[in-house]
Design a protein around this motif. Structure first.
Motif, PDB file in Angstrom:
ATOM      1  N   THR A   1       0.810  -1.219   0.000  1.00  0.00           N
ATOM      2  CA  THR A   1       0.000   0.000   0.000  1.00  0.00           C
ATOM      3  C   THR A   1       0.841   1.266   0.000  1.00  0.00           C
ATOM      4  N   ARG A   2       2.113   1.164   0.321  1.00  0.00           N
ATOM      5  CA  ARG A   2       2.977   2.347   0.455  1.00  0.00           C
ATOM      6  C   ARG A   2       3.296   2.995  -0.884  1.00  0.00           C
ATOM      7  N   HIS A   3       3.643   4.287  -0.802  1.00  0.00           N
ATOM      8  CA  HIS A   3       3.987   5.027  -2.019  1.00  0.00           C
ATOM      9  C   HIS A   3       5.108   6.023  -1.719  1.00  0.00           C
ATOM     10  N   GLU A   4       5.752   6.467  -2.765  1.00  0.00           N
ATOM     11  CA  GLU A   4       6.724   7.566  -2.692  1.00  0.00           C
ATOM     12  C   GLU A   4       6.412   8.504  -3.840  1.00  0.00           C
ATOM     13  N   ASP A   5       6.071   9.735  -3.525  1.00  0.00           N
ATOM     14  CA  ASP A   5       5.722  10.743  -4.529  1.00  0.00           C
ATOM     15  C   ASP A   5       4.612  10.272  -5.464  1.00  0.00           C
ATOM     16  N   GLY A   6       3.629   9.577  -4.929  1.00  0.00           N
ATOM     17  CA  GLY A   6       2.487   9.137  -5.707  1.00  0.00           C
ATOM     18  C   GLY A   6       2.710   7.874  -6.517  1.00  0.00           C
ATOM     19  N   LYS A   7       3.909   7.316  -6.489  1.00  0.00           N
ATOM     20  CA  LYS A   7       4.226   6.086  -7.219  1.00  0.00           C
ATOM     21  C   LYS A   7       4.355   4.945  -6.209  1.00  0.00           C
ATOM     22  N   PRO A   8       3.920   3.733  -6.589  1.00  0.00           N
ATOM     23  CA  PRO A   8       4.015   2.612  -5.645  1.00  0.00           C
ATOM     24  C   PRO A   8       5.463   2.214  -5.373  1.00  0.00           C
ATOM     25  N   VAL A   9       5.752   1.875  -4.121  1.00  0.00           N
ATOM     26  CA  VAL A   9       7.090   1.414  -3.734  1.00  0.00           C
ATOM     27  C   VAL A   9       7.315   0.004  -4.271  1.00  0.00           C
ATOM     28  N   HIS A  10       6.297  -0.840  -4.190  1.00  0.00           N
ATOM     29  CA  HIS A  10       6.382  -2.219  -4.656  1.00  0.00           C
ATOM     30  C   HIS A  10       5.688  -2.337  -6.013  1.00  0.00           C
ATOM     31  N   PRO A  11       6.291  -3.035  -6.974  1.00  0.00           N
ATOM     32  CA  PRO A  11       5.694  -3.127  -8.309  1.00  0.00           C
ATOM     33  C   PRO A  11       4.338  -3.826  -8.335  1.00  0.00           C
ATOM     34  N   GLU A  12       4.050  -4.662  -7.364  1.00  0.00           N
ATOM     35  CA  GLU A  12       2.760  -5.356  -7.322  1.00  0.00           C
ATOM     36  C   GLU A  12       1.598  -4.379  -7.110  1.00  0.00           C
ATOM     37  N   ALA A  13       1.856  -3.258  -6.472  1.00  0.00           N
ATOM     38  CA  ALA A  13       0.804  -2.279  -6.183  1.00  0.00           C
ATOM     39  C   ALA A  13       0.304  -1.568  -7.438  1.00  0.00           C
ATOM     40  N   ARG A  14       1.003  -1.705  -8.540  1.00  0.00           N
ATOM     41  CA  ARG A  14       0.555  -1.086  -9.795  1.00  0.00           C
ATOM     42  C   ARG A  14      -0.786  -1.651 -10.242  1.00  0.00           C
TER      43      ARG A  14
END
Length: 136
Positions: A53-66
């Protein structure tokens, strides 16, 4: 029938599901309910992990969150925009009431919403048959 209509058709009934292959991940969509609300839940490689669920600058930290739905919220409501503008100025007030991504969640309200998200981000995905095994 194109693949997007096929996905919608398989998810139109409660309990409907479809497995997809996109960017090397097996994505499973399933229409479920929690007693009050009906929605489409997304599993990536048969998992849903809270850390995705985490993000950095609106982009997902983990590729699965895409594959998950981005949640957007504003720091302040537009209702108090005039007070914010007087206190902080127009430029800062505009930033404060503009919705920004605050995380990613593994559910979508309708099958149309999940198809729109997948169509935008994964146009080359493929639908897996129920007999097809996932192979890495």
């Amino acid at each position: 029938m194109n693949k997007w209509d096929e996905i919608k058709k398989r998810l139109e009934n409660l309990g409907g599901s479809v497995e997809l292959m996109a960017d090397g991940h097996k994505v499973k969509l399933r229409k479920v309910h929690n007693g009050k609300k009906i929605f489409v839940v997304v599993y990536v490689d048969d998992y849903q992990k809270g850390e995705w669920t985490r993000h950095e600058d609106g982009k997902p930290v983990h590729p699965e969150a895409r594959f998950w739905r981005p949640v957007k919220r504003a720091a302040y409501r537009k209702k108090g925009y005039n007070q914010l503008k007087r206190a902080f100025g127009k430029k800062k007030a505009d930033q404060m009431v503009t919705p920004q991504v605050i995380g990613f969640v593994p559910d979508f309200g309708t099958e149309g919403a999940v198809v729109a998200h997948l169509k935008k981000h994964f146009p080359d995905l493929e639908i897996l048959d129920s007999e097809t095994e996932f192979k890495k």
